[in-house]
Each structure stands twice: as C-alpha cells, then as structure tokens.
Design a protein around this motif. Structure first.
Motif, PDB file in Angstrom:
ATOM      1  N   SER A  36     -75.887  26.979 -20.811  1.00  0.00           N
ATOM      2  CA  SER A  36     -75.599  26.468 -22.501  1.00  0.00           C
ATOM      3  C   SER A  36     -73.627  26.249 -22.386  1.00  0.00           C
ATOM      4  CB  SER A  36     -75.615  27.398 -23.477  1.00  0.00           C
ATOM      5  OG  SER A  36     -75.184  29.153 -22.984  1.00  0.00           O
ATOM      6  N   GLU A  39     -72.740  29.617 -21.530  1.00  0.00           N
ATOM      7  CA  GLU A  39     -72.159  30.101 -20.243  1.00  0.00           C
ATOM      8  C   GLU A  39     -71.649  29.505 -19.253  1.00  0.00           C
ATOM      9  OE1 GLU A  39     -77.176  31.146 -19.650  1.00  0.00           O
ATOM     10  OE2 GLU A  39     -76.632  29.785 -20.160  1.00  0.00           O
ATOM     11  N   LYS A  49     -72.493  34.129 -14.402  1.00  0.00           N
ATOM     12  CA  LYS A  49     -73.060  34.221 -15.673  1.00  0.00           C
ATOM     13  C   LYS A  49     -72.998  35.716 -16.677  1.00  0.00           C
ATOM     14  CE  LYS A  49     -77.372  31.011 -16.700  1.00  0.00           C
ATOM     15  NZ  LYS A  49     -78.744  30.969 -16.076  1.00  0.00           N
ATOM     16  N   SER A  51     -74.908  37.752 -19.133  1.00  0.00           N
ATOM     17  CA  SER A  51     -76.384  38.658 -19.628  1.00  0.00           C
ATOM     18  C   SER A  51     -76.069  37.677 -20.957  1.00  0.00           C
ATOM     19  CB  SER A  51     -76.424  39.841 -19.292  1.00  0.00           C
ATOM     20  OG  SER A  51     -75.208  40.822 -20.641  1.00  0.00           O
ATOM     21  N   GLY A  52     -77.612  37.858 -21.020  1.00  0.00           N
ATOM     22  CA  GLY A  52     -78.282  37.265 -23.006  1.00  0.00           C
ATOM     23  C   GLY A  52     -76.934  38.110 -23.981  1.00  0.00           C
ATOM     24  N   ASN A  53     -76.656  39.228 -24.106  1.00  0.00           N
ATOM     25  CA  ASN A  53     -75.813  39.965 -24.895  1.00  0.00           C
ATOM     26  C   ASN A  53     -74.430  38.962 -24.793  1.00  0.00           C
ATOM     27  OD1 ASN A  53     -77.347  41.013 -25.721  1.00  0.00           O
ATOM     28  ND2 ASN A  53     -77.308  43.455 -24.267  1.00  0.00           N
ATOM     29  N   GLU A  55     -73.263  36.196 -23.629  1.00  0.00           N
ATOM     30  CA  GLU A  55     -73.814  35.172 -24.568  1.00  0.00           C
ATOM     31  C   GLU A  55     -73.704  35.005 -25.740  1.00  0.00           C
ATOM     32  OE1 GLU A  55     -76.473  31.058 -23.718  1.00  0.00           O
ATOM     33  OE2 GLU A  55     -76.950  32.994 -22.661  1.00  0.00           O
ATOM     34  N   LYS A  56     -74.253  36.467 -26.047  1.00  0.00           N
ATOM     35  CA  LYS A  56     -74.568  36.252 -27.595  1.00  0.00           C
ATOM     36  C   LYS A  56     -72.835  36.487 -28.089  1.00  0.00           C
ATOM     37  CE  LYS A  56     -79.335  36.907 -28.324  1.00  0.00           C
ATOM     38  NZ  LYS A  56     -80.209  38.205 -28.161  1.00  0.00           N
ATOM     39  N   ASP A 149     -75.487  43.757 -32.039  1.00  0.00           N
ATOM     40  CA  ASP A 149     -76.522  43.891 -30.911  1.00  0.00           C
ATOM     41  C   ASP A 149     -75.367  45.281 -30.020  1.00  0.00           C
ATOM     42  OD1 ASP A 149     -77.734  43.857 -28.268  1.00  0.00           O
ATOM     43  OD2 ASP A 149     -76.176  42.441 -27.621  1.00  0.00           O
TER      44      ASP A 149
END
Length: 162
Positions: A36, A39, A49, A51-53, A55-56, A149
């Motif tokens: 994305s 990212e 890269k 982590s999901g958190n 990135e959000k 989060d």
C-alpha cells in the motif's frame, strides 16, 4: 542513457543493477501491487515493512496531511503553484508553513506517543532485570481501545501502575 557525473554516490535505500531494482531489499516486482502507499512510504523512511498497527497509524497520519480546506500550508502551496513554481517547491512551501497551529498537533501527539513508548520500554527492561521475564510473557489486566489501537496496562501481578 543518463550517466551520473559522480559515480561515488551511494544509498542504502535503493540498489540498482542491470535488470534489477530493489528498495530496502524488496524487488520492484514484490512492491508493485503488493504494498500500500503507507507501507511504501514507511519502508522508505524506516527501512522495514510496517506491522499492521503501524501501517494503520501511519496511514492516518498521511490522511491527516491531505488538504482539508483553506489553511496556510495548503494555501501557500496553491499560491506557489499558481505562480508556476515546480511541484517540489510548492510542497516544500506548504511543509515549511507547518507550525504550532497547523500540523503542530500531530507533532505534539507524536512526542507524547514516543515518550510513552520510551516509558513502556524502560518499564519492560526494569521488569526483565528484576523478575527475569518480559512483561509480554506475564498475564496482565488491560483496558483496550480497539478504535484507537491502544492498550493500557492497569495492573501487573497485582501492583498498580502509576
């Protein structure tokens, strides 16, 4: 073909060889269509890269920088663009207009967040030294704020956090 005058220029961000282009160790084929925008920017800035958190959160920061009306940073960029300035100069002008009242809230929030991370890491290191185990391996009571989060540790082994 473009040739650099000074071939001694080096970067750890991008590796360019014949028929191969890598950014922070990822090939262009891996990146295009799989990363994305947040990212990719995170990869360029941090070298990994997210982590999901992460990135959000980073995506939320990038979205917050989008033009949201007539404010000095966006107005300055628009005026500079209308005068025929190159796009990089217009962006720089907008960024230079950031201050306490425009984009300053984000800076202050990130300072508070970074301080919280430092305190958390220091507390975890101290717990590791005193008890021989990381807090990540101990049952904890937590208060969760899933929309933000955020997790707040309320009690650890029966002792209140201060």
């Amino acid at each position: 073909m473009l040739k650099l005058k000074n071939s001694d220029l080096r970067t750890s961000i991008t590796q360019v060889e014949r028929n191969m282009l890598k950014t922070q160790g990822f090939s262009q084929e891996e990146i295009i269509g799989n990363f994305s925008f947040p990212e990719m920017v995170y990869l360029l800035l941090k070298g990994e890269k997210p982590s999901g958190n992460h990135e959000k959160m980073f995506e939320a920061v990038l979205v917050s920088f989008c033009d949201h009306g007539i404010t000095p940073p966006s107005t300055i960029s628009k005026i500079m663009a209308s005068a025929g300035s190159p796009v990089n100069v217009c962006i720089a002008g907008g960024i230079l207009a950031f201050g306490e009242n425009h984009a300053g809230a984000i800076e202050n929030a990130m300072k508070i967040f970074q301080e919280g991370v430092k305190i958390s890491d220091a507390y975890n290191d101290l717990h590791q030294k005193l008890h021989g185990s990381s807090l990540r391996n101990i049952e904890t009571k937590v208060k969760r704020y899933p929309d933000l989060d955020i997790v707040i540790i309320q009690k650890i082994q029966g002792h209140e956090n201060s």
